[in-house]
Design a protein around this motif. Structure first.
Motif, PDB file in Angstrom:
ATOM      1  N   UNK A   7       0.803  -1.221   0.000  1.00  0.00           N
ATOM      2  CA  UNK A   7       0.000   0.000   0.000  1.00  0.00           C
ATOM      3  C   UNK A   7       0.836   1.273   0.000  1.00  0.00           C
ATOM      4  N   UNK A   8       0.253   2.319  -0.575  1.00  0.00           N
ATOM      5  CA  UNK A   8       0.797   3.669  -0.404  1.00  0.00           C
ATOM      6  C   UNK A   8       0.702   4.051   1.069  1.00  0.00           C
ATOM      7  N   UNK A   9       1.448   5.063   1.450  1.00  0.00           N
ATOM      8  CA  UNK A   9       1.394   5.541   2.826  1.00  0.00           C
ATOM      9  C   UNK A   9       1.400   7.058   2.856  1.00  0.00           C
ATOM     10  N   UNK A  10       0.768   7.598   3.873  1.00  0.00           N
ATOM     11  CA  UNK A  10       0.869   9.019   4.164  1.00  0.00           C
ATOM     12  C   UNK A  10       1.628   9.154   5.470  1.00  0.00           C
ATOM     13  N   UNK A  11       2.666   9.957   5.474  1.00  0.00           N
ATOM     14  CA  UNK A  11       3.518  10.077   6.664  1.00  0.00           C
ATOM     15  C   UNK A  11       3.506  11.505   7.185  1.00  0.00           C
ATOM     16  N   UNK A  87       7.414  10.596  -6.092  1.00  0.00           N
ATOM     17  CA  UNK A  87       7.750  11.958  -5.644  1.00  0.00           C
ATOM     18  C   UNK A  87       6.509  12.805  -5.387  1.00  0.00           C
ATOM     19  N   UNK A  88       5.495  12.165  -4.808  1.00  0.00           N
ATOM     20  CA  UNK A  88       4.272  12.889  -4.475  1.00  0.00           C
ATOM     21  C   UNK A  88       3.929  12.788  -2.989  1.00  0.00           C
ATOM     22  N   UNK A  89       4.820  12.212  -2.184  1.00  0.00           N
ATOM     23  CA  UNK A  89       4.548  12.122  -0.753  1.00  0.00           C
ATOM     24  C   UNK A  89       3.621  10.999  -0.370  1.00  0.00           C
ATOM     25  N   UNK A  90       3.596   9.919  -1.171  1.00  0.00           N
ATOM     26  CA  UNK A  90       2.730   8.775  -0.881  1.00  0.00           C
ATOM     27  C   UNK A  90       3.524   7.484  -0.690  1.00  0.00           C
ATOM     28  N   UNK A 171       7.431  17.122  -5.643  1.00  0.00           N
ATOM     29  CA  UNK A 171       8.317  17.719  -4.646  1.00  0.00           C
ATOM     30  C   UNK A 171       9.251  16.599  -4.200  1.00  0.00           C
ATOM     31  N   UNK A 172      10.531  16.708  -4.500  1.00  0.00           N
ATOM     32  CA  UNK A 172      11.457  15.646  -4.120  1.00  0.00           C
ATOM     33  C   UNK A 172      11.702  15.687  -2.613  1.00  0.00           C
ATOM     34  N   UNK A 173      11.972  14.515  -2.047  1.00  0.00           N
ATOM     35  CA  UNK A 173      12.237  14.441  -0.615  1.00  0.00           C
ATOM     36  C   UNK A 173      13.448  15.285  -0.237  1.00  0.00           C
ATOM     37  N   UNK A 249       0.832  15.333   2.805  1.00  0.00           N
ATOM     38  CA  UNK A 249       1.165  13.913   2.869  1.00  0.00           C
ATOM     39  C   UNK A 249       2.663  13.742   2.653  1.00  0.00           C
ATOM     40  N   UNK A 250       3.334  13.192   3.642  1.00  0.00           N
ATOM     41  CA  UNK A 250       4.786  13.028   3.542  1.00  0.00           C
ATOM     42  C   UNK A 250       5.456  14.365   3.338  1.00  0.00           C
ATOM     43  N   UNK A 251       6.333  14.438   2.334  1.00  0.00           N
ATOM     44  CA  UNK A 251       7.005  15.697   2.029  1.00  0.00           C
ATOM     45  C   UNK A 251       6.307  16.457   0.914  1.00  0.00           C
ATOM     46  N   UNK A 252       5.093  16.005   0.499  1.00  0.00           N
ATOM     47  CA  UNK A 252       4.368  16.633  -0.585  1.00  0.00           C
ATOM     48  C   UNK A 252       4.774  16.000  -1.910  1.00  0.00           C
ATOM     49  N   UNK A 253       4.105  16.336  -2.941  1.00  0.00           N
ATOM     50  CA  UNK A 253       3.185  17.441  -3.128  1.00  0.00           C
ATOM     51  C   UNK A 253       1.718  17.102  -2.847  1.00  0.00           C
TER      52      UNK A 253
END
Length: 297
Positions: A7-11, A87-90, A171-173, A249-253
């Protein structure tokens, strides 16, 4: 041959920087076939030309084989369904790492425990907030100490769904971490600690009306938000549409909102708003994933 679903994740989830994460019902599917030699990697049938050092799935497989002391020839790696954008924060990198580890462990007859797999994943990712929920499912609070990961599952009320809003820019980490300060005031630290604590407690107790007041953040969102055009408009529109709370979500975007299951008008209201912005956005409402990564039988 083995197939796995991750699964994808939101951090981060607002105040839980590098500590909170949750699995979502969006997946990458990976097939791993042992071969005599060499490594071939395909993403939805297209060849992906990566140096082996950059191939996270291969590196994760290799870590498992090395840990159990087994030799190998080569592998054909096929991400045959890829729904988690990069690179979307998922947590796209976490799906590769966890997928490779789970697939390798299955090929080797399940020699590693869940904890051992988690610690390999954490050693590759550098922090457990994505890899822990990707492997374990649900919402997870986690810390690492001397290479060991300690975690606890967080209850999520059944009426909470997730609106996942993904723009057409990345948005890159590295970029997102580069904008963060190197130190914070005591006031800002207390601000986040108190809200992260209450966030977990409110979810556990089903106090969803409290959520909007406890997802504010002073550690990363004020800085990373500047990398995401229209973030304020999207968050305000979500609030106006009855969203329970919003965060990066995460570092975005990607931006994510908690939405009540009974809010039937939220999706169409947000589609209308997102469709008027300069960039292209997609939105889907998904449930949390509570099972984590699994072998596809």
């Amino acid at each position: 041959m083995v197939r796995v679903k991750v699964p994808a994740t939101t951090a981060n989830m607002g105040p839980g920087f590098d500590a909170l994460g949750m699995a979502l019902s969006i997946y990458n599917y990976i097939e791993v076939i042992p071969t005599d030699e060499g490594v071939e990697t395909l993403v939805e049938s297209e060849n992906l030309h990566l140096e082996l050092e950059e191939n996270l799935i291969y590196q994760a497989i290799k870590r498992v084989y090395d840990k159990v002391g087994e030799s190998f020839g080569g592998f054909k790696i096929h991400v045959y369904k890829c729904d988690v954008p990069m690179s979307r924060g998922l947590g796209s990198s976490a799906t590769c790492i966890v997928g490779g580890i789970l697939a390798a462990n299955e090929l080797l007859g399940g020699k590693l425990s869940e904890q051992e797999m988690l610690e390999i994943a954490n050693s590759m990712e550098g922090h457990p907030d994505n890899v822990a929920p990707a492997l374990l499912g649900g919402m997870v609070a986690s810390v690492q100490e001397d290479g060991k990961v300690y975690y606890s599952k967080v209850s999520v009320p059944s009426e909470v769904l997730c609106a996942v809003m993904v723009p057409n820019f990345k948005v890159s980490t590295n970029e997102a971490r580069g904008v963060l300060p190197t130190s914070y005031s005591r006031e800002d630290c207390v601000f986040n600690i108190s809200r992260a604590s209450l966030f977990i407690s409110a979810l556990h107790n089903g106090e969803i009306d409290t959520l909007r007041h406890v997802v504010q953040d002073r550690i990363h969102e004020p800085y990373r938000g500047k990398l995401i055009p229209n973030i304020d408009e999207v968050f305000q529109a979500s609030k106006d549409a009855g969203g329970l709370c919003e965060f990066i979500s995460g570092s975005g975007s990607t931006l994510l909102a908690f939405v009540h299951r009974d809010n039937s008008e939220y999706l169409e209201n947000m589609k209308s708003v997102l469709g008027k912005l300069d960039n292209e956005w997609t939105i889907q409402i998904v449930s949390p994933n509570f099972e984590g990564a699994s072998v596809v039988k």
